[in-house]
Motif scaffolding. Sequence first.
Motif, PDB file in Angstrom:
ATOM      1  N   ASP A  23       0.507   3.936  -2.986  1.00 16.70           N
ATOM      2  CA  ASP A  23       0.191   5.343  -2.759  1.00 16.70           C
ATOM      3  C   ASP A  23       1.292   6.244  -3.305  1.00 16.70           C
ATOM      4  O   ASP A  23       1.013   7.307  -3.866  1.00 16.70           O
ATOM      5  CB  ASP A  23      -0.027   5.610  -1.270  1.00 16.70           C
ATOM      6  CG  ASP A  23      -1.272   4.920  -0.734  1.00 16.70           C
ATOM      7  OD1 ASP A  23      -2.113   4.504  -1.564  1.00 16.70           O
ATOM      8  OD2 ASP A  23      -1.382   4.780   0.491  1.00 16.70           O
ATOM      9  N   ASN A  27       0.824  -1.212   0.000  1.00 21.54           N
ATOM     10  CA  ASN A  27       0.000   0.000   0.000  1.00 21.54           C
ATOM     11  C   ASN A  27       0.857   1.260   0.000  1.00 21.54           C
ATOM     12  O   ASN A  27       0.504   2.247  -0.648  1.00 21.54           O
ATOM     13  CB  ASN A  27      -0.955  -0.001   1.184  1.00 21.54           C
ATOM     14  CG  ASN A  27      -2.072  -0.997   0.987  1.00 21.54           C
ATOM     15  OD1 ASN A  27      -2.351  -1.416  -0.122  1.00 21.54           O
ATOM     16  ND2 ASN A  27      -2.695  -1.389   2.081  1.00 21.54           N
ATOM     17  N   THR A  77       0.981   9.201  -6.112  1.00 17.35           N
ATOM     18  CA  THR A  77       1.439  10.549  -5.805  1.00 17.35           C
ATOM     19  C   THR A  77       2.327  11.089  -6.915  1.00 17.35           C
ATOM     20  O   THR A  77       2.287  12.270  -7.249  1.00 17.35           O
ATOM     21  CB  THR A  77       2.208  10.560  -4.466  1.00 17.35           C
ATOM     22  OG1 THR A  77       1.335  10.098  -3.451  1.00 17.35           O
ATOM     23  CG2 THR A  77       2.698  11.945  -4.107  1.00 17.35           C
TER      24      THR A  77
END
Length: 57
Positions: free
Chosen positions: A47, A43, A51
């Motif tokens: 993420d 995760n 980004t």
Amino acid sequence: MISASTSRVSVQSNARTIALTMFILGAGLVFLTGFAPSTTLHNAAHDSRHTLSFPCH
């Protein structure tokens, strides 16, 4: 004595080696964390890719 052209070829060869090494390490990091069995690690990588606007799915 090393001539300027020999030195330039050496620097270019060294730069290519470094760039290839960094590419392999970076790709390895992305794929290893992407397929990691740890949910937290996966995760975090997921993420981070979003980004940076890196498509991952």
